[in-house]
Write a protein that holds these residues in place. Structure first.
Motif, PDB file in Angstrom:
ATOM      1  N   GLY A   1      24.332  -3.654  -6.788  1.00 30.93           N
ATOM      2  CA  GLY A   1      24.588  -5.026  -6.351  1.00 30.93           C
ATOM      3  C   GLY A   1      24.457  -5.179  -4.846  1.00 30.93           C
ATOM      4  N   PHE A   2      24.906  -4.166  -4.093  1.00 29.91           N
ATOM      5  CA  PHE A   2      24.815  -4.223  -2.627  1.00 29.91           C
ATOM      6  C   PHE A   2      23.358  -4.233  -2.160  1.00 29.91           C
ATOM      7  CE2 PHE A   2      29.221  -2.053  -1.875  1.00 29.91           C
ATOM      8  CZ  PHE A   2      29.828  -3.150  -2.455  1.00 29.91           C
ATOM      9  N   ILE A   3      22.514  -3.452  -2.841  1.00 33.55           N
ATOM     10  CA  ILE A   3      21.086  -3.444  -2.498  1.00 33.55           C
ATOM     11  C   ILE A   3      20.485  -4.833  -2.704  1.00 33.55           C
ATOM     12  CG2 ILE A   3      18.829  -2.544  -3.178  1.00 33.55           C
ATOM     13  CD1 ILE A   3      20.217   0.091  -3.878  1.00 33.55           C
ATOM     14  N   LEU A   4      20.863  -5.475  -3.804  1.00 35.52           N
ATOM     15  CA  LEU A   4      20.341  -6.818  -4.086  1.00 35.52           C
ATOM     16  C   LEU A   4      20.794  -7.822  -3.037  1.00 35.52           C
ATOM     17  CD1 LEU A   4      20.799  -6.888  -7.962  1.00 35.52           C
ATOM     18  CD2 LEU A   4      18.640  -6.876  -6.709  1.00 35.52           C
ATOM     19  N   HIS A   5      21.998  -7.658  -2.487  1.00 36.38           N
ATOM     20  CA  HIS A   5      22.466  -8.575  -1.441  1.00 36.38           C
ATOM     21  C   HIS A   5      21.566  -8.501  -0.204  1.00 36.38           C
ATOM     22  CE1 HIS A   5      26.747  -8.608  -3.275  1.00 36.38           C
ATOM     23  NE2 HIS A   5      26.114  -9.723  -3.567  1.00 36.38           N
TER      24      HIS A   5
ATOM     25  N   TYR B   1      20.024 -16.323  11.433  1.00 42.01           N
ATOM     26  CA  TYR B   1      21.376 -15.991  10.987  1.00 42.01           C
ATOM     27  C   TYR B   1      21.329 -15.181   9.693  1.00 42.01           C
ATOM     28  CZ  TYR B   1      26.248 -16.564   9.558  1.00 42.01           C
ATOM     29  OH  TYR B   1      27.538 -16.328   9.177  1.00 42.01           O
ATOM     30  N   PHE B   2      20.493 -15.596   8.750  1.00 42.18           N
ATOM     31  CA  PHE B   2      20.366 -14.860   7.492  1.00 42.18           C
ATOM     32  C   PHE B   2      19.774 -13.466   7.724  1.00 42.18           C
ATOM     33  CE2 PHE B   2      19.976 -19.146   5.122  1.00 42.18           C
ATOM     34  CZ  PHE B   2      21.349 -19.233   5.028  1.00 42.18           C
ATOM     35  N   ALA B   3      18.840 -13.352   8.660  1.00 41.94           N
ATOM     36  CA  ALA B   3      18.269 -12.040   8.984  1.00 41.94           C
ATOM     37  C   ALA B   3      19.350 -11.129   9.571  1.00 41.94           C
ATOM     38  CB  ALA B   3      17.111 -12.200   9.971  1.00 41.94           C
ATOM     39  N   PHE B   4      20.216 -11.710  10.390  1.00 35.54           N
ATOM     40  CA  PHE B   4      21.330 -10.949  10.969  1.00 35.54           C
ATOM     41  C   PHE B   4      22.257 -10.434   9.864  1.00 35.54           C
ATOM     42  CE2 PHE B   4      25.745 -11.208  12.708  1.00 35.54           C
ATOM     43  CZ  PHE B   4      25.669 -10.096  13.541  1.00 35.54           C
ATOM     44  N   LEU B   5      22.540 -11.272   8.873  1.00 37.54           N
ATOM     45  CA  LEU B   5      23.383 -10.851   7.754  1.00 37.54           C
ATOM     46  C   LEU B   5      22.712  -9.748   6.934  1.00 37.54           C
ATOM     47  CD1 LEU B   5      24.880 -14.219   6.417  1.00 37.54           C
ATOM     48  CD2 LEU B   5      25.938 -12.538   7.926  1.00 37.54           C
ATOM     49  N   ALA B   6      21.388  -9.807   6.824  1.00 36.21           N
ATOM     50  CA  ALA B   6      20.665  -8.764   6.095  1.00 36.21           C
ATOM     51  C   ALA B   6      20.822  -7.408   6.787  1.00 36.21           C
ATOM     52  CB  ALA B   6      19.186  -9.131   5.977  1.00 36.21           C
ATOM     53  N   VAL B   7      20.760  -7.422   8.114  1.00 36.90           N
ATOM     54  CA  VAL B   7      20.936  -6.181   8.878  1.00 36.90           C
ATOM     55  C   VAL B   7      22.352  -5.631   8.685  1.00 36.90           C
ATOM     56  CG1 VAL B   7      21.019  -5.180  11.195  1.00 36.90           C
ATOM     57  CG2 VAL B   7      19.186  -6.771  10.585  1.00 36.90           C
ATOM     58  N   LEU B   8      23.343  -6.514   8.751  1.00 38.24           N
ATOM     59  CA  LEU B   8      24.729  -6.089   8.529  1.00 38.24           C
ATOM     60  C   LEU B   8      24.902  -5.500   7.129  1.00 38.24           C
ATOM     61  CD1 LEU B   8      26.886  -8.942  10.142  1.00 38.24           C
ATOM     62  CD2 LEU B   8      26.334  -6.694  11.094  1.00 38.24           C
ATOM     63  N   SER B   9      24.261  -6.120   6.140  1.00 37.35           N
ATOM     64  CA  SER B   9      24.363  -5.631   4.762  1.00 37.35           C
ATOM     65  C   SER B   9      23.763  -4.245   4.618  1.00 37.35           C
ATOM     66  CB  SER B   9      23.649  -6.590   3.805  1.00 37.35           C
ATOM     67  OG  SER B   9      24.291  -7.834   3.764  1.00 37.35           O
ATOM     68  N   PHE B  10      22.647  -4.016   5.278  1.00 40.56           N
ATOM     69  CA  PHE B  10      22.002  -2.706   5.215  1.00 40.56           C
ATOM     70  C   PHE B  10      22.893  -1.635   5.824  1.00 40.56           C
ATOM     71  CE2 PHE B  10      19.372   0.556   7.273  1.00 40.56           C
ATOM     72  CZ  PHE B  10      18.725   1.080   6.167  1.00 40.56           C
ATOM     73  N   LEU B  11      23.467  -1.914   6.985  1.00 44.89           N
ATOM     74  CA  LEU B  11      24.351  -0.946   7.634  1.00 44.89           C
ATOM     75  C   LEU B  11      25.585  -0.668   6.769  1.00 44.89           C
ATOM     76  CD1 LEU B  11      24.180  -2.261  11.328  1.00 44.89           C
ATOM     77  CD2 LEU B  11      22.979  -0.290  10.339  1.00 44.89           C
ATOM     78  N   ASN B  12      26.104  -1.710   6.144  1.00 47.87           N
ATOM     79  CA  ASN B  12      27.261  -1.547   5.272  1.00 47.87           C
ATOM     80  C   ASN B  12      26.915  -0.663   4.067  1.00 47.87           C
ATOM     81  OD1 ASN B  12      30.083  -2.616   4.337  1.00 47.87           O
ATOM     82  ND2 ASN B  12      28.754  -2.976   2.591  1.00 47.87           N
TER      83      ASN B  12
END
Length: 599
Positions: A422-426, A544-555
């Motif tokens: 699920g995290f990968i899909l986010h 902003y969405f690209a920034f969230l994608a980067v945060l998701s990857f690091l998480n």
């Protein structure tokens, strides 16, 4: 290994439940009379109507705040996430009251009464002319009259009364449902493995109605009826739950879980110089009878978080703040081991929050026509729901049956593997949302719509990929998260464990507000108006969405590291082993049949 009282047997199967469940009077439960899918049917129907009610409020809340209370995009989005965060944080209190004092059933009913009061007041707040501002059609809301202090006070009081009520219902209703299956019976254990899939199925069936019918009524008929229907739906759901009372199994409250955990930590710290004996049998533990007569479960000592074992080292003092049983220590370990996993679920909850805030605001700027029908932006959430419903059915009925032949895991894959998927899909969702938004902005610029903020000549259905994938992600992450924190919690702290999954959503929403406000503030200045403005055509949501994608990857990277170190708790029964043996036997039988056919 847990210790349970022996009970009468019928056809080789225990006649009474062995997991400590009782009826409301505290008597042992005959498994043929209470629990199982019969009891769960009432609970599932309750949840369908309750989620319809909750979704009827939450799905369109950001548009009510901007269109009717005339709040800006950032303020409205933050108010939605603050409220949603509170909705999902109060379950900690509800779980504590249930596990420590009243039990899940009575805590749930009291919370239902509070919940219903909040819904009634909220319906009045959107219905009575004196409790809401006059209509305004200004696109950027700059000249619209703001809501008065009284109007805001009534509206937000209703919202937060509702939040208090859900604090007692959310952590307990799913736990009550799971309590209807006995872990010590392999047949019921197998049913329990499917319970959370079908539980989420019922949840999103209610949400589907809220995201389609209710938001359409709110947008095209009126907010009074749009809020009145979910209020009536909540009344129906409470009635259904009460009707099922004769069929429920109940777990006794076992005292404050926070107090027990605090005692273990304090005792270990106070005895930090004490050596842990080599023989675990020298550690302090209650007699077996103490657990048997109270329907509790004895746990064996483990070596992980070994420092806490000091709490069980016997000394002269018998104070509970100096000496704790092995079982109390192990229960504390189980709750503490889940915290790193819990932390990694916060950012994914931020991603989920976008589907109720900025994704909906995106939809409000696009062409909503579908033939002669005008699609409400909040109805896009229905695609999340439909996708999730389909994925849950496919997962439970197809994927699990195929994959468990290779993994030998009755669940198919582990709970953490499902969560990670699920995290990968986010990550993928936020990348798609960024690309889609960049395209939307380019079209707005091409048609000179940046300053005016008017509707962009693009169909609202360009947002479908991010909503559909969110449904797939929810089918993986949200189901796995709920089941993981319930399954890995000690038997006496199930409500608290379930509240972990809800705390994740709550903190995720607060974190969403913090990130949104911080990014909006930082990107302002130097002749820039910021990434997020009331006029989305002049905003940079793509960045902003690209920034969230980067945060998701690091998480996700952090999540992988933590899961490598995580150790699943030992089962309190041998039911999972029995199910694994059945899978092994089934595979061996298949091989024999294939060989015979080949001959």
């Amino acid at each position: 290994m847990a210790v349970a009282a022996s009970s009468a047997t019928e056809n080789g199967r225990n006649e009474y439940t062995e997991d400590g469940t009782v009826d409301l009077k505290g008597n042992p439960v005959l498994r043929s009379k209470r629990g199982g899918w019969t009891a769960c049917s009432f609970i599932v129907v309750y949840e369908i109507f309750e989620r319809m009610a909750y979704c009827g409020i939450s799905a369109n809340l950001v548009l009510y705040l901007t269109r009717k209370l005339h709040q800006g995009t950032v303020v409205a989005s933050n108010n939605v996430t603050y409220w949603t965060g509170t909705i999902w944080m109060t379950p900690i209190l509800g779980a504590y009251v249930a596990d420590a004092h009243l039990g899940r059933y009575w805590t749930f009913l009291i919370a239902c009464a509070i919940y219903f009061m909040g819904m009634c007041l909220l319906t009045l707040a959107v219905s009575v002319p004196g409790l809401k501002p006059p209509p305004c059609n200004d696109i950027n809301d700059t000249d619209c009259p703001k809501a008065t202090t009284l109007e805001l006070a009534v509206f937000y009081t209703a919202l937060y009364i509702l939040a208090i009520g859900t604090g007692g219902t959310k952590p307990n209703i799913s736990t009550i449902g799971a309590d209807q299956f006995d872990d010590f019976d392999p047949k019921e254990k197998a049913q329990k493995l499917s319970f959370f899939n079908w539980w989420m199925f019922s949840i999103f069936f209610g949400i589907l109605f809220g995201n389609t019918v209710l938001v359409y009524i709110q947008d095209n008929v009126g907010w009074a009826l749009g809020y009145g229907i979910p209020t009536a739906g909540l009344a129906i759901s409470i009635s259904v739950f009460l009707a099922g009372s004769p069929f429920y199994r109940h777990k006794k409250p076992n005292g404050s879980p926070f107090t027990r955990m605090a005692r273990v930590i304090v005792a270990a710290i106070r005895k930090w110089r004490v050596s842990i004996p080599e023989d675990p049998k020298e550690l302090y533990e209650f007699d077996v009878e103490e657990y048997t007569k109270n329907g509790k479960f004895k746990l064996e000592p483990t070596t992980n978080l070994r420092f806490l074992n000091k709490a069980s080292v016997q000394i002269s003092s018998k104070s509970p703040w100096m000496l704790c049983s092995v079982t109390e220590v192990e229960e504390t370990k189980q709750m503490l081991r889940m915290i790193p996993i819990l932390i990694t679920t916060f950012l994914p909850s931020v991603m989920v929050a976008q589907s109720n805030t900025l994704f909906i605001k995106q939809g409000s700027t696009l062409d909503k026509k579908m033939g002669h029908f005008k699609l409400p932006p909040a109805s896009l959430g229905a695609f999340v729901t439909v996708t999730m419903l389909v994925c849950i059915i496919l997962y439970d009925r197809v994927f699990v049956k195929i994959i468990r032949r290779w993994t030998k895991n009755p669940r198919g894959i582990t709970l953490l593997q499902r969560l990670g998927l699920g995290f990968i899909l986010h990550i993928i969702i936020m990348v798609i949302a960024s690309v889609t938004e960049k395209h939307r902005l380019s079209v707005a610029q091409k048609h000179n719509l940046v300053e005016s903020g008017r509707q962009v000549p693009l169909t609202i259905f360009i947002l479908l990929p991010q909503f559909i994938l969110m449904g797939v992600a929810d089918a993986c992450a949200e189901v796995a998260k709920l089941e993981f924190f319930y399954d890995q919690a000690p038997e006496s702290m199930k409500s608290l464990g379930t509240s972990y999954s809800m705390t994740s959503v709550g903190i995720g929403n607060f974190l969403s507000s913090f990130i949104l406000s911080t990014v909006s503030h930082i990107t302002q200045g130097n002749d820039h108006k910021g990434w997020i403005q009331n006029n989305l055509n002049a905003s940079r949501l793509d960045l902003y969405f690209a920034f969230l994608a980067v945060l998701s990857f690091l998480n996700f990277i952090v999540f992988l590291l933590i899961t490598k170190l995580y150790r699943y708790k030992d089962e309190v029964s041998n039911s999972m082993e029995v199910l694994k043996e059945e899978l092994e036997g089934s595979k061996s039988k298949s091989h024999v049949e294939l060989a015979a056919n080949g001959d």
